[in-house]
Write an enzyme that holds these catalytic residues in place. Structure first.
Site, PDB file in Angstrom:
ATOM      1  N   ASP A 269      -4.095  -0.247  14.697  1.00  0.00           N
ATOM      2  CA  ASP A 269      -4.632   0.471  15.898  1.00  0.00           C
ATOM      3  C   ASP A 269      -5.297  -0.096  16.986  1.00  0.00           C
ATOM      4  OD1 ASP A 269      -4.643   3.064  16.981  1.00  0.00           O
ATOM      5  OD2 ASP A 269      -6.812   3.245  16.293  1.00  0.00           O
TER       6      ASP A 269
ATOM      7  N   THR B 276      -5.337  -3.494  17.753  1.00  0.00           N
ATOM      8  CA  THR B 276      -4.502  -4.340  18.587  1.00  0.00           C
ATOM      9  C   THR B 276      -3.600  -3.676  19.680  1.00  0.00           C
ATOM     10  OG1 THR B 276      -4.571  -5.957  16.515  1.00  0.00           O
ATOM     11  CG2 THR B 276      -2.718  -5.996  18.206  1.00  0.00           C
TER      12      THR B 276
ATOM     13  N   ILE C   5      -2.698  -1.947   6.240  1.00  0.00           N
ATOM     14  CA  ILE C   5      -2.481  -1.329   4.882  1.00  0.00           C
ATOM     15  C   ILE C   5      -2.880   0.156   4.853  1.00  0.00           C
ATOM     16  CG2 ILE C   5      -3.163  -3.328   3.573  1.00  0.00           C
ATOM     17  CD1 ILE C   5      -5.961  -2.283   2.929  1.00  0.00           C
ATOM     18  N   ASP C   6      -3.604   0.599   5.974  1.00  0.00           N
ATOM     19  CA  ASP C   6      -3.971   2.107   5.867  1.00  0.00           C
ATOM     20  C   ASP C   6      -2.861   3.104   6.263  1.00  0.00           C
ATOM     21  OD1 ASP C   6      -6.529   0.813   5.679  1.00  0.00           O
ATOM     22  OD2 ASP C   6      -6.990   1.066   7.812  1.00  0.00           O
TER      23      ASP C   6
ATOM     24  N   ARG D  29     -13.882   8.011 -20.903  1.00  0.00           N
ATOM     25  CA  ARG D  29     -14.768   8.008 -19.862  1.00  0.00           C
ATOM     26  C   ARG D  29     -14.249   8.449 -18.652  1.00  0.00           C
ATOM     27  NH1 ARG D  29     -16.683   1.608 -20.752  1.00  0.00           N
ATOM     28  NH2 ARG D  29     -18.763   2.182 -21.575  1.00  0.00           N
TER      29      ARG D  29
ATOM     30  N   GLU E  48     -12.199   5.557   0.448  1.00  0.00           N
ATOM     31  CA  GLU E  48     -13.474   5.144   1.403  1.00  0.00           C
ATOM     32  C   GLU E  48     -14.146   6.117   2.166  1.00  0.00           C
ATOM     33  OE1 GLU E  48     -13.075   1.378   3.021  1.00  0.00           O
ATOM     34  OE2 GLU E  48     -11.729   2.053   4.423  1.00  0.00           O
TER      35      GLU E  48
ATOM     36  N   HIS F 248     -11.002  -5.695  -0.994  1.00  0.00           N
ATOM     37  CA  HIS F 248     -10.251  -6.639  -0.300  1.00  0.00           C
ATOM     38  C   HIS F 248      -9.102  -7.085  -1.276  1.00  0.00           C
ATOM     39  CE1 HIS F 248     -13.422  -6.236   2.505  1.00  0.00           C
ATOM     40  NE2 HIS F 248     -12.564  -6.828   3.567  1.00  0.00           N
TER      41      HIS F 248
HETATM   42  O1  F6P Z   1      -7.957  -1.339   8.141  1.00  0.00           O
HETATM   43  C1  F6P Z   1      -7.828  -1.959   7.201  1.00  0.00           C
HETATM   44  C2  F6P Z   1      -8.970  -2.192   6.424  1.00  0.00           C
HETATM   45  O2  F6P Z   1      -8.736  -2.805   4.958  1.00  0.00           O
HETATM   46  C3  F6P Z   1      -9.547  -0.805   6.070  1.00  0.00           C
HETATM   47  O3  F6P Z   1      -8.876  -0.116   5.199  1.00  0.00           O
HETATM   48  C4  F6P Z   1     -11.222  -0.977   5.604  1.00  0.00           C
HETATM   49  O4  F6P Z   1     -11.893   0.086   6.072  1.00  0.00           O
HETATM   50  C5  F6P Z   1     -11.509  -2.092   6.701  1.00  0.00           C
HETATM   51  O5  F6P Z   1     -10.300  -2.734   6.864  1.00  0.00           O
HETATM   52  C6  F6P Z   1     -12.358  -3.418   6.030  1.00  0.00           C
HETATM   53  O6  F6P Z   1     -12.618  -4.154   7.089  1.00  0.00           O
HETATM   54  P1  F6P Z   1     -13.234  -5.349   6.644  1.00  0.00           P
HETATM   55  O7  F6P Z   1     -12.076  -6.488   5.987  1.00  0.00           O
HETATM   56  O8  F6P Z   1     -13.592  -5.975   7.836  1.00  0.00           O
HETATM   57  O9  F6P Z   1     -14.397  -4.985   5.820  1.00  0.00           O
END
Ligand code: F6P
Length: 365
Positions: free
Chosen positions: A120, A122, A143-144, A179, A239, A289
Site C-alpha cells: 500500500d 509503495t 503478506i497482509d 492447554r 496483531e 517475522h
Molecule cells: O505489512 C507487512 C508486515 O509484516 C505487517 O504484517 C506487520 O505489522 C509489519 O509489516 C511489521 O513491520 P516490521 O518488519 O517493520 O516490524
C-alpha cells in the site's frame, strides 16, 4: 522516430517490508526484458536507493537461481518515503521532502520506466511519482493481502503456510498438556492472515481487527470445548485484533515511517485474560517475522513470476500508471490511482468467514 520512443531502460525496486516472492518477481521482470532489448537497473534498498542514487545493472545471470529464495536481492526499506524522508541533522531526525532527488536520479539514469514492487505505501508513492512525470508500473506484494484492487498479493500464501504449519505443531503440544495456546500473527489492520492461516491450521478461535471481540464469547467457547471433553484450544489472533471495549495493542512507534504504529502484544493480553477467567493453563506463541522469511510457496512463485512477466509487458506497451492485479485467475492491470483508494478488509460475508463458522470456529463475536 518510432524506434527512439521505445522503452529501453527500466528501473526495478522493492519497497516496504519484504515478503516471499520478491525475488521471483525480479527474475520475472529481468529475464523477459532482455528479449525486448531492455536494460534493467535494480535500485538498491527500495526508495532509499532512488533518493540516494544507488542502482546496479541486472543481467540474466544475476537473477538466475533466485526463484525459490526469500527476501529480496535488491534490499528494501520501509523508512524511505521520498515525501517523508528521514534525514539526520545535528543528531536529530528531520523529515524532509526528497521527491526532487528521485526525479533527478530517474532522469540521470535515463530510465524510461520504473517497476515498483510493494504494498500500500509503495503504491501511494508510485501514484505521486506518476504525477511528477515518472513512468511507474506497480506490482502488489504484502503478506497482509490488504490491497483491494487485487484478489491476492503474492507473499500471503507463504505467510498462511507458516501459520498453518505452526498451528499443526502447536495442536499436538496443546493437546498433550491440556492447554490453551494463543498464536499471534501479522496482518496489520487486516485479518486475512489470521483468517486463512487459522482456517488452514484448524484454530478453534480466530480474532481479527475487523470483528472486535467479546471476552465472554472467548471464555464460553473454551469452556464449551472443555465440556465436550476437549481440554485444549488454539486461538489464532491477528496483531491488530481488539476487544469491543478496547484498542489495538501498539508495541512501539517509529516516526520515520509513514505509518508509525508497530502492532504487537495482543496475544499476551488475550492469554492472561483466558487464564484468569477460565482457569485453563495458557501459553503464547508470536510468529512474527517467521511469516515473512524463507522460501515462497509454489503458489507464490507462480503468481510472482506471472506478475513480473506481466509488468514488463505493460512497460513494453507503455501502459504506465498501472498496477498488475489478480482478478479471478487472470492477471490484469488497474490504475494505481484506483488501487490505493481502498484497503481490503475481511467482511462478515467473506466466504472464508462463512466456512470457518460452519466448522465451528468462533470469532469471539
Ligand atoms: O505489512 C507487512 C508486515 O509484516 C505487517 O504484517 C506487520 O505489522 C509489519 O509489516 C511489521 O513491520 P516490521 O518488519 O517493520 O516490524
Amino acid at each position: 522516430m518510432a524506434a527512439q520512443s521505445k522503452v529501453r531502460r527500466i528501473g526495478v525496486l522493492t519497497g516496504g517490508g519484504d515478503c516471499p516472492g520478491l525475488n521471483a518477481v525480479i527474475r520475472g521482470v529481468t529475464k523477459p526484458a532482455q528479449d525486448y532489448g531492455m536494460t534493467v537497473y535494480g535500485i538498491i534498498d527500495g526508495f532509499e536507493g532512488l533518493v540516494e542514487g544507488r542502482a546496479i545493472e541486472l543481467k540474466n545471470e544475476d537473477v538466475s537461481g533466485i526463484l525459490a529464495r526469500g527476501g529480496t536481492i535488491l534490499g528494501s526499506s520501509n523508512k524511505a518515503d521520498p515525501w517523508h524522508y528521514p534525514v539526520e541533522k545535528d543528531g536529530q531526525i528531520v523529515i524532509t521532502d526528497k521527491s526532487k532527488e528521485v526525479v533527478r536520479n530517474y532522469n540521470a539514469w535515463n530510465l524510461d520506466a520504473l517497476i515498483a514492487i510493494g504494498g500500500d505505501g509503495t503504491m501511494h508513492i508510485c501514484n505521486k511519482l506518476q504525477q511528477l512525470g515518472v513512468n511507474v508500473i506497480g506490482v502488489p506484494k504484502t503478506i497482509d493481502n490488504d490491497l483491494d484492487a487485487t484478489d491476492l498479493t503474492f507473499g500471503h500464501d507463504s505467510a498462511v503456510f507458516v501459520v498453518s504449519e505452526a498451528l499443526d505443531r502447536l495442536h499436538t503440544t496443546a493437546s498433550s498438556h491440556h492447554r490453551v495456546i494463543v498464536v499471534e500473527v501479522m496482518g496489520r489492520y487486516a485479518g486475512w492472515i489470521a483468517l486463512n492461516g487459522g482456517l488452514a491450521g484448524g484454530a478453534d478461535i480466530i480474532l481479527i481487527p475487523e470483528f472486535p471481540f467479546s471476552w465472554e464469547k472467548i471464555y464460553d467457547k473454551i469452556l464449551k470445548r472443555q465440556l465436550m471433553g476437549k481440554k485444549f484450544s488454539l486461538v489464532c489472533v491477528a496483531e491488530g485484533a481488539k476487544p469491543i471495549d478496547g484498542e489495538m495493542v501498539i508495541k512501539s512507534s517509529d516516526l520515520k515511517r509513514h505509518d508509525p504504529n508497530q502492532l504487537g502484544g495482543i496475544a499476551e493480553v488475550v492469554a492472561r485474560k483466558i487464564e484468569e477467567n477460565t482457569g485453563r493453563e495458557t501459553r503464547v506463541t508470536v510468529l512474527g517475522h517467521l511469516q515473512r522469511g524463507g522460501s515462497p510457496t509454489p503458489f507464490d512463485r507462480i503468481l510472482s513470476t506471472k506478475f513480473g512477466a506481466f509488468a514488463i509487458e505493460l512497460a513494453a506497451q507503455k501502459k504506465f500508471g498501472r498496477m498488475v492485479a489478480l482478478k479471478g485467475s487472470e492477471v490484469k492491470n488497474v490504475k494505481i490511482e484506483d488501487a490505493i483508494s481502498k484497503r481490503k478488509l475481511v467482511k462478515p460475508d467473506t466466504q472464508a468467514v462463512f466456512a470457518a463458522r460452519a466448522v465451528g470456529i468462533s470469532f469471539g463475536v
